[in-house]
Design an enzyme around this catalytic site. Structure first.
Site, mmCIF file in Angstrom:
data_model
loop_
_atom_site.group_PDB
_atom_site.id
_atom_site.type_symbol
_atom_site.label_atom_id
_atom_site.label_comp_id
_atom_site.label_asym_id
_atom_site.label_seq_id
_atom_site.Cartn_x
_atom_site.Cartn_y
_atom_site.Cartn_z
ATOM 1 N N ASP A 11 0.698 -1.222 0.025
ATOM 2 C CA ASP A 11 -0.044 -0.222 0.086
ATOM 3 C C ASP A 11 0.726 1.260 -0.170
ATOM 4 O O ASP A 11 1.709 1.345 0.951
ATOM 5 C CB ASP A 11 -1.039 0.028 1.224
ATOM 6 C CG ASP A 11 -2.001 -1.119 1.241
ATOM 7 O OD1 ASP A 11 -2.249 -1.728 0.091
ATOM 8 O OD2 ASP A 11 -2.412 -1.102 2.299
ATOM 9 N N ALA A 40 -2.488 -10.928 3.334
ATOM 10 C CA ALA A 40 -1.386 -10.499 4.236
ATOM 11 C C ALA A 40 -2.014 -10.034 5.605
ATOM 12 O O ALA A 40 -1.635 -10.265 6.854
ATOM 13 C CB ALA A 40 -0.571 -9.711 3.285
ATOM 14 N N GLU A 135 -9.724 -11.818 -2.974
ATOM 15 C CA GLU A 135 -8.938 -10.934 -3.997
ATOM 16 C C GLU A 135 -7.970 -11.603 -4.683
ATOM 17 O O GLU A 135 -6.999 -11.115 -5.010
ATOM 18 C CB GLU A 135 -7.838 -9.873 -2.874
ATOM 19 C CG GLU A 135 -8.831 -8.607 -2.294
ATOM 20 C CD GLU A 135 -8.137 -7.749 -1.499
ATOM 21 O OE1 GLU A 135 -8.646 -6.484 -1.525
ATOM 22 O OE2 GLU A 135 -6.982 -8.193 -1.120
ATOM 23 N N THR A 244 -9.346 1.479 8.852
ATOM 24 C CA THR A 244 -8.702 0.664 8.041
ATOM 25 C C THR A 244 -8.214 -0.662 8.528
ATOM 26 O O THR A 244 -7.509 -0.555 9.488
ATOM 27 C CB THR A 244 -7.685 1.373 7.117
ATOM 28 O OG1 THR A 244 -7.722 2.558 6.802
ATOM 29 C CG2 THR A 244 -7.146 0.883 6.026
ATOM 30 N N GLY A 247 -12.024 -4.804 9.326
ATOM 31 C CA GLY A 247 -12.614 -6.038 8.949
ATOM 32 C C GLY A 247 -11.348 -7.277 9.030
ATOM 33 O O GLY A 247 -11.867 -8.545 9.194
ATOM 34 N N ASP A 248 -10.241 -6.897 8.437
ATOM 35 C CA ASP A 248 -9.050 -8.151 8.096
ATOM 36 C C ASP A 248 -9.083 -8.454 9.796
ATOM 37 O O ASP A 248 -8.508 -9.814 9.972
ATOM 38 C CB ASP A 248 -8.147 -7.464 7.629
ATOM 39 C CG ASP A 248 -8.299 -7.542 6.327
ATOM 40 O OD1 ASP A 248 -9.133 -8.248 5.391
ATOM 41 O OD2 ASP A 248 -7.741 -6.694 5.554
HETATM 42 P P1 ADP Z 1 -15.377 -3.597 7.240
HETATM 43 O O1 ADP Z 1 -14.353 -2.911 7.869
HETATM 44 O O2 ADP Z 1 -14.874 -4.570 6.610
HETATM 45 O O3 ADP Z 1 -16.420 -2.687 6.504
HETATM 46 P P2 ADP Z 1 -16.899 -3.435 9.800
HETATM 47 O O4 ADP Z 1 -16.943 -1.732 9.614
HETATM 48 O O5 ADP Z 1 -18.218 -3.926 10.024
HETATM 49 O O6 ADP Z 1 -16.122 -4.051 8.437
HETATM 50 O O7 ADP Z 1 -15.860 -3.365 11.008
HETATM 51 C C1 ADP Z 1 -15.426 -4.759 11.284
HETATM 52 C C2 ADP Z 1 -15.300 -5.060 12.854
HETATM 53 O O8 ADP Z 1 -14.657 -3.996 13.364
HETATM 54 C C3 ADP Z 1 -16.617 -4.548 13.507
HETATM 55 O O9 ADP Z 1 -17.420 -5.897 13.674
HETATM 56 C C4 ADP Z 1 -16.197 -4.392 14.864
HETATM 57 O O10 ADP Z 1 -15.782 -5.173 15.660
HETATM 58 C C5 ADP Z 1 -14.972 -3.542 14.459
HETATM 59 N N1 ADP Z 1 -15.169 -2.018 14.580
HETATM 60 C C6 ADP Z 1 -15.266 -1.557 13.382
HETATM 61 N N2 ADP Z 1 -15.657 -0.028 13.400
HETATM 62 C C7 ADP Z 1 -15.539 -0.007 14.961
HETATM 63 C C8 ADP Z 1 -15.868 1.096 15.787
HETATM 64 N N3 ADP Z 1 -16.150 2.311 15.304
HETATM 65 N N4 ADP Z 1 -15.734 0.937 17.281
HETATM 66 C C9 ADP Z 1 -15.569 -0.576 17.553
HETATM 67 N N5 ADP Z 1 -15.252 -1.416 16.900
HETATM 68 C C10 ADP Z 1 -15.413 -1.262 15.594
#
Ligand code: ADP
Length: 300
Positions: A11, A40, A135, A244, A247-248
């Protein structure tokens, strides 16, 4: 060992006052160069949480490929099954503007060169759990699902990104399907919802072709449904500065917990805690927590 089958990118991120229009050049801050790609990232997330992790992936024979391999090795990820491709290493060019909005150009490069033949019997040997994302070419991730089943491995499939035309039956064979609310809606051909009750309904519907499904809901945590039970694990209240890689981190942590024998509710709670911590720091892999930081969050 946990085997992760997926992408590796480097990145390159630059903060700019505004994102460039076609034909425009915009001067930005110093570039940040980091390891990326869902494969990764999930490998690093799992390794930082204490798992023995092997990555099945492809990088180019170039400076970015060497950088990626070095960084993976520094994180303790096994790279013996990362193949060297004649194509350039996958690259993500990321611009971030003053309001935090981003524009991203991705060149899959060597990731497009990870082939079904790379998923031979030896690739997944000794891995009771395999983590896969989308991916990489479709025939390759499909082969990963089949190879895992043949080898008797359990599979956690993070169905991301959802390409047009992807159908639920394509995902058949996964023990755990992990998607965010947008991806869940894309797979079910419905509107996304941040409402945990409706999202739980989506998770139930996703379990037609997979044993268990988790739908992540950002700060609201995640819902899960399927053979291992169902419920809503509330998000951890944190001061999020950069989501960022959240999700991973969630996917990597979920696999670690499941591989250690956690129940569904415990594993989703652990993944929530790990992902929430990752949002409190900037960067993707750089922000991922280590096991010791999660003491007190385990189990459940
Ligand atoms: P992606 O990043 O793939 O869009 P999400 O936004 O649903 O997925 O975030 C994945 C996980 O990260 C959530 O299920 C939660 O556990 C955590 N998470 C993301 N944003 C927050 C936040 N603002 N506060 C607390 N946990 C978060």
């Amino acid at each position: 060992m946990i085997s992760v089958v997926g992408s590796v990118n480097v990145d390159l991120a630059v903060r700019v006052p505004h994102l460039p229009r076609p034909g425009e050049t915009v001067q930005g801050e110093d570039a940040q160069v980091g390891l990326g790609g869902k494969g990764a990232n999930q490998a690093v997330a799992a390794a930082r949480l204490g798992a023995d992790v092997g990555l099945v992936a492809a990088v180019g024979v170039d400076a970015f490929g060497r950088l990626a391999l070095e960084q993976l090795a520094r994180e303790g990820v096994r790279t013996a099954r990362v193949k060297q491709s004649p194509r350039p290493t996958g690259l993500a060019l990321i611009g971030v503007d003053a309001s935090g909005q981003n524009s991203i150009l991705v060149s899959p490069g060597a990731n497009a060169d990870l082939e079904p033949e790379d998923l031979d019997e030896a690739a997944l040997a000794g891995s009771p759990w395999v983590a896969v994302q989308l991916e990489i070419p479709r025939p390759t991730w499909r082969r990963a699902l089949a190879a895992a089943r043949e080898a008797g491995c359990r599979v956690a499939l993070n169905a991301s990104p959802v390409a047009p035309g992807l159908d639920l039956p394509d995902l058949e064979g996964a023990d755990w399907l992990i998607v965010n609310e947008v991806e869940a809606a894309q797979l079910l051909r419905v509107e996304p919802t941040p409402d945990p009750r409706r999202a739980l309904e989506y998770a139930r519907r996703l379990t037609g072709c997979v044993a268990n499904a988790v739908v992540t809901l950002g700060e609201q945590g995640a819902v899960f449904a399927g053979a291992a039970g169902e419920g809503h694990a509330a998000g951890r209240p944190v001061r999020a500065v950069d989501t960022t890689g959240a999700g991973d981190t969630f996917s990597g942590a979920l696999v670690v917990a499941l591989s250690e024998g956690a129940s569904a509710a415990e594993a989703v709670g652990f993944a929530n805690a790990a992902a929430a911590l990752a949002t409190t720091r900037t960067g993707a892999a750089a922000a991922m927590p280590r096991r010791a930081e999660l003491e007190g969050h385990w189990p459940g």
